[in-house]
Design an enzyme around this catalytic site. Structure first.
Site, mmCIF file in Angstrom:
data_model
loop_
_atom_site.group_PDB
_atom_site.id
_atom_site.type_symbol
_atom_site.label_atom_id
_atom_site.label_comp_id
_atom_site.label_asym_id
_atom_site.label_seq_id
_atom_site.Cartn_x
_atom_site.Cartn_y
_atom_site.Cartn_z
ATOM 1 N N GLU A 1 -5.047 3.033 6.662
ATOM 2 C CA GLU A 1 -4.718 2.921 5.232
ATOM 3 C C GLU A 1 -5.245 4.169 4.501
ATOM 4 O OE1 GLU A 1 -5.242 -0.909 3.352
ATOM 5 O OE2 GLU A 1 -5.988 0.033 1.526
ATOM 6 N N SER B 1 -11.074 -0.425 3.125
ATOM 7 C CA SER B 1 -10.463 -0.824 4.400
ATOM 8 C C SER B 1 -9.867 0.408 5.060
ATOM 9 C CB SER B 1 -9.336 -1.838 4.167
ATOM 10 O OG SER B 1 -9.853 -2.977 3.544
ATOM 11 N N ARG C 1 0.814 -1.231 0.000
ATOM 12 C CA ARG C 1 0.000 0.000 0.000
ATOM 13 C C ARG C 1 0.850 1.285 0.000
ATOM 14 N NH1 ARG C 1 -2.322 -3.440 -1.481
ATOM 15 N NH2 ARG C 1 -4.194 -4.420 -0.637
HETATM 16 C C1 FAD Z 1 -15.675 0.386 -1.457
HETATM 17 C C2 FAD Z 1 -14.174 0.497 -1.551
HETATM 18 C C3 FAD Z 1 -13.421 -0.636 -1.777
HETATM 19 C C4 FAD Z 1 -12.028 -0.546 -1.869
HETATM 20 N N1 FAD Z 1 -11.312 -1.676 -2.102
HETATM 21 C C5 FAD Z 1 -9.962 -1.601 -2.197
HETATM 22 C C6 FAD Z 1 -9.193 -2.778 -2.441
HETATM 23 O O1 FAD Z 1 -9.712 -3.879 -2.609
HETATM 24 N N2 FAD Z 1 -7.849 -2.647 -2.509
HETATM 25 C C7 FAD Z 1 -7.219 -1.439 -2.350
HETATM 26 O O2 FAD Z 1 -5.980 -1.371 -2.432
HETATM 27 N N3 FAD Z 1 -7.928 -0.305 -2.118
HETATM 28 C C8 FAD Z 1 -9.275 -0.362 -2.037
HETATM 29 N N4 FAD Z 1 -9.993 0.781 -1.802
HETATM 30 C C9 FAD Z 1 -9.288 2.065 -1.578
HETATM 31 C C10 FAD Z 1 -9.037 2.897 -2.864
HETATM 32 O O3 FAD Z 1 -9.993 2.596 -3.862
HETATM 33 C C11 FAD Z 1 -7.639 2.667 -3.425
HETATM 34 O O4 FAD Z 1 -6.635 3.020 -2.491
HETATM 35 C C12 FAD Z 1 -7.406 3.476 -4.709
HETATM 36 O O5 FAD Z 1 -6.206 3.058 -5.271
HETATM 37 C C13 FAD Z 1 -7.346 4.971 -4.492
HETATM 38 O O6 FAD Z 1 -7.381 5.607 -5.774
HETATM 39 P P1 FAD Z 1 -7.982 7.065 -5.950
HETATM 40 O O7 FAD Z 1 -7.845 7.454 -7.370
HETATM 41 O O8 FAD Z 1 -9.360 7.111 -5.397
HETATM 42 O O9 FAD Z 1 -6.955 7.893 -5.070
HETATM 43 P P2 FAD Z 1 -7.275 9.087 -4.040
HETATM 44 O O10 FAD Z 1 -8.090 8.540 -2.920
HETATM 45 O O11 FAD Z 1 -7.797 10.249 -4.774
HETATM 46 O O12 FAD Z 1 -5.807 9.372 -3.516
HETATM 47 C C14 FAD Z 1 -5.120 8.398 -2.746
HETATM 48 C C15 FAD Z 1 -3.646 8.825 -2.612
HETATM 49 O O13 FAD Z 1 -3.051 8.789 -3.896
HETATM 50 C C16 FAD Z 1 -2.513 10.082 -4.244
HETATM 51 N N5 FAD Z 1 -2.716 10.255 -5.687
HETATM 52 C C17 FAD Z 1 -3.877 10.189 -6.376
HETATM 53 N N6 FAD Z 1 -3.649 10.362 -7.689
HETATM 54 C C18 FAD Z 1 -2.318 10.537 -7.829
HETATM 55 C C19 FAD Z 1 -1.464 10.766 -8.948
HETATM 56 N N7 FAD Z 1 -1.908 10.853 -10.209
HETATM 57 N N8 FAD Z 1 -0.127 10.900 -8.719
HETATM 58 C C20 FAD Z 1 0.380 10.826 -7.460
HETATM 59 N N9 FAD Z 1 -0.389 10.623 -6.375
HETATM 60 C C21 FAD Z 1 -1.718 10.475 -6.556
HETATM 61 C C22 FAD Z 1 -3.279 11.076 -3.391
HETATM 62 O O14 FAD Z 1 -2.547 12.262 -3.174
HETATM 63 C C23 FAD Z 1 -3.483 10.261 -2.111
HETATM 64 O O15 FAD Z 1 -2.326 10.302 -1.303
HETATM 65 C C24 FAD Z 1 -11.386 0.712 -1.718
HETATM 66 C C25 FAD Z 1 -12.167 1.875 -1.524
HETATM 67 C C26 FAD Z 1 -13.547 1.770 -1.448
HETATM 68 C C27 FAD Z 1 -14.353 3.012 -1.251
#
Ligand code: FAD
Length: 301
Positions: A294, A224, A174
């Site tokens: 996380e 999570s 992560r």
């Molecule tokens: C219902 C649900 C289920 C989920 N299941 C999982 C799962 O099975 N496995 C898992 O790992 N996660 C899971 N997640 C968490 C989440 O979806 C992941 O961590 C996902 O990768 C976050 O992506 P995001 O685009 O929403 O990032 P954001 O939430 O917008 O950002 C997360 C982090 O990434 C950084 N970031 C975003 N974009 C960039 C970029 N282009 N360059 C540099 N940094 C950046 C942000 O600054 C922040 O620190 C779940 C979430 C939900 C709501």
């Protein structure tokens, strides 16, 4: 900050410059105060120029994707939030390689893989993040992690655009070097294997069914809440501490999956933060394990 929005005129189109933008509209928790300024660039040039202007004017900035791993405080974010979303989301397939811009949804990228009969990305189809957020977090599920399928990542590192190999991206559980060093993911290249459409679809359906049956997908959350502790599961420890269904204000430990804190209706980010602290304290008292969030907690405290 309003004065600064004029800095970005002509760099990002007017409708993609938003002052005092409520972050509750951009997080899957549906909570959080406003960002002083939000920019939604639609091309790499716009993004690079916007970041350059922020740096030149000493404006703090934060890159976000789908906000599915973010908890933004109720006081909101001082500075600029740059959101990479559906206008920065090109996906190309060539042979067994998929290139996707940072704003592409992982689900759309996994569906492109399915369409092209490419296997290896099935685990990612139900993760509701963008490619940028997921690469930076090294998102994973069902035994797979993005690091297993990434060939290379194009990033903006300070003011230089670079291509990092999988090893150079420094993926850990992560997290990544990209996250630790504040680089910006511009796009990623995934290397997959030829597979059968039926097998790929059936694996995706199986994972999706498992998610629906085990996770509270009908309630806002950020997935999570805590990282998986070594040799155990956060959900199991939370349940063992007697915290199933425990709530503070509108924030609640899900009855369906104790590893998820949900917004059960009208929660503030403060409710969620207080519940996170309470859960960590109680789990530590009952098991000796200090859970690490996380979700990324950001904004003014
Ligand atoms: C219902 C649900 C289920 C989920 N299941 C999982 C799962 O099975 N496995 C898992 O790992 N996660 C899971 N997640 C968490 C989440 O979806 C992941 O961590 C996902 O990768 C976050 O992506 P995001 O685009 O929403 O990032 P954001 O939430 O917008 O950002 C997360 C982090 O990434 C950084 N970031 C975003 N974009 C960039 C970029 N282009 N360059 C540099 N940094 C950046 C942000 O600054 C922040 O620190 C779940 C979430 C939900 C709501």
């Amino acid at each position: 900050m309003a004065a600064y929005s004029s800095l970005f005129k002509g760099v990002v189109s007017d409708e993609n410059i938003r002052e005092n933008e409520p972050m509750s509209r951009h997080t899957t928790f549906k909570t959080g105060g406003s960002a002083d300024l939000m920019l939604l660039p639609t091309s790499e040039d716009e993004l690079l120029e916007a970041v350059k202007l922020c740096s030149e004017n000493s404006l703090p900035y934060l890159i976000i994707g789908n906000g599915s791993n973010l908890l933004v405080t109720d006081k909101g974010i001082r500075g600029v939030v740059i959101k990479l979303g559906r206008d920065f989301a090109k996906i190309d397939v060539e042979g067994n390689v998929i290139s996707a811009q940072a704003g592409a949804l992982l689900s759309a990228t996994a569906n492109a893989a399915l369409k092209a009969e490419l296997s290896g990305m099935e685990f990612a189809a139900g993760i509701p993040g963008t490619v940028g957020g997921a690469v930076c977090m090294n998102a994973g599920a069902y035994g797979g992690e993005l690091k297993d399928i990434i060939k290379e990542v194009r990033v903006l590192d300070k003011d230089e655009v670079k291509t990092l190999s999988n090893t150079q991206a420094g993926f850990v559980y992560r997290g990544s070097r990209i996250m630790n060093e504040g680089m910006i993911v511009l796009s990623a290249v995934f290397e997959l294997e030829k597979g059968s459409k039926e097998d790929i679809r059936s694996l995706m359906d199986d994972y999706s069914q498992r998610r629906r049956s085990k996770q509270p997908l009908d309630r806002p959350s950020a997935g999570s809440t805590f990282k998986r502790p070594e040799g155990d599961f956060a959900g199991r420890l939370i349940e063992a501490a007697g915290l199933k269904g425990c709530s503070i204000g509108g924030a609640k430990v899900s009855d369906k999956h104790c590893g998820f804190i949900i917004n059960d209706g009208g929660a503030s980010s403060t409710d969620i933060l207080e519940l996170i602290d309470f859960v960590r304290k109680k789990v530590y008292e009952s098991s000796g394990v200090m859970l690490e969030p996380e979700v990324r907690i950001i904004g003014e405290l």
